[in-house]
Design an enzyme around this catalytic site. Sequence first.
Site, mmCIF file in Angstrom:
data_model
loop_
_atom_site.group_PDB
_atom_site.id
_atom_site.type_symbol
_atom_site.label_atom_id
_atom_site.label_comp_id
_atom_site.label_asym_id
_atom_site.label_seq_id
_atom_site.Cartn_x
_atom_site.Cartn_y
_atom_site.Cartn_z
ATOM 1 C CG ASP A 45 14.240 9.322 4.534
ATOM 2 O OD1 ASP A 45 14.968 7.857 3.637
ATOM 3 O OD2 ASP A 45 14.359 10.606 4.588
ATOM 4 C CB THR A 46 13.312 5.161 0.510
ATOM 5 O OG1 THR A 46 14.870 4.431 0.754
ATOM 6 C CG2 THR A 46 13.594 6.417 0.088
ATOM 7 N N GLY B 191 18.614 17.300 1.637
ATOM 8 C CA GLY B 191 18.621 18.862 0.446
ATOM 9 C C GLY B 191 18.820 19.905 0.426
ATOM 10 C CD GLU C 116 23.117 11.106 0.397
ATOM 11 O OE1 GLU C 116 23.837 11.216 0.916
ATOM 12 O OE2 GLU C 116 21.842 11.622 0.231
ATOM 13 C CD GLU D 159 20.214 8.435 -0.975
ATOM 14 O OE1 GLU D 159 20.433 9.495 -1.542
ATOM 15 O OE2 GLU D 159 19.682 8.366 0.517
ATOM 16 C CB SER E 147 21.341 16.079 5.082
ATOM 17 O OG SER E 147 21.039 16.234 6.981
ATOM 18 N NE ARG F 170 10.182 11.033 7.239
ATOM 19 C CZ ARG F 170 11.515 10.937 6.620
ATOM 20 N NH1 ARG F 170 11.924 11.283 5.273
ATOM 21 N NH2 ARG F 170 12.605 10.818 7.290
#
Length: 382
Positions: free
Chosen positions: A275-276, A147, A268, A256, A145, A353
């Site tokens: 999170d967005t 990336g 996906e 997404e 996950s 983050r």
Amino acid sequence: MILGSGELGKEMALEAHRMGLEIAVVDRYDMAPAMHVAHRKYVVDMTNQRALLSIIRREWPDAVIAEVEAINTEALQEVESDGIRVVPNADAVRVCMNRLELRKLAAEELGLPTTNFGFAESPEEVKSICVDVGYPCIIKPEMSSSGHGHVLIRSPAEVEKGFKDSIAEARGKSKRVVVEEFLKLDTELTILTYRYSSGATVETKTLEPIEHKRPGYYYVESWHPSTVGDEVKEKAKEMAKRFVERMGGLGIYGVEIMVSGDRVLFNEAAPRPHDTGMVTMVSQDVSEFQIHVRCALGLPVPEPKLVSPAASHVILAESEGWAPKYVNVEKALSIPGVQVRLFGKPFMYEHRRMGVILATGISVEEARRKAREASAIIQVVH
Ligand SMILES: Nc1ncnc2c1ncn2[C@@H]1O[C@H](COP(=O)(O)OP(=O)(O)OP(=O)(O)O)[C@@H](O)[C@H]1O
Ligand SMILES: [Mg+2]
């Protein structure tokens, strides 16, 4: 019980508190964000089937919410057959964490448009897929996950090393990858889609799309509502709804979508708040977190409303160290319409983050400007 204690889990736990619930949370490290706001915590490797089974059965919760991908899904399937509600359901968690399963279901079974792709188990197989997919392409490990293990391949000469690097970053023992055409992205959307219990039936609803920007592989900025045209929105919502209806269960999914020219493609999905979607804490009257908790409890969630154009921007660490400190928070908070959410992570490393700025404005452009400005002011140091 929330499996995973990151910032999304923390917000879910807070929403659960507002509903008077008792909360147990789990993560692989102590002092994780949701642990600060839970009644009980467990520090456990959630990929360990027996450990996970033991703690879920010890708690015997009314619902188990999967907040991260690194979870043993056999354990989830077992507790589901014990009669414990897994949110949204154990199979959705299993499918969404596996790129190959997800592609098979979305592209092959449902026929949703995706990037051109193929599955490979060796560099030779990658090369033969690239005959169709072309260069450049991206390879992504079966399970990972944020990336991890995404490698851009520009020519056949890069395949050997690229395949090795991708597999090295994979979660689990799989040696399989997805090979995808590399898209020139115009923009990306998250379609939050949720299923809630409405009397004897389950309703599936999509929210107004969120748009987001990712200069690298991770999310940096999102805004709500999106600024894409109605036709793109409708296509995206329709795809998300079909996917989520197929997955079933109760709860919210972050679907997404990638937009490139006139192509609107399924990328996906996450079987949880996205999170967005943290932007919904200020853009809507009912956030994605409250929606998920309500769905999990079998409660209704009719039509959340947009209350303001809004944006979010991440606050990232730039170095490694314990007990981070946040500098210039007062300056960021002096911008009207700006809120600062710091997650309380005990340890930071480069690009981790650590917090998020939420901003409202008269337009998404204004909200984005404020969120960007505020996040640039704050520094994370130790
Ligand atoms: N085929 C592609 N062409 C161009 N860009 C891509 C492609 N696939 C992915 N990306 C970019 O990389 C981002 C991350 O990809 P993806 O969502 O597949 O991976 P992930 O590891 O699950 O990431 P995350 O967990 O952050 O969602 C996408 O949101 C998009 O910006
Ligand atoms: Mg993604």
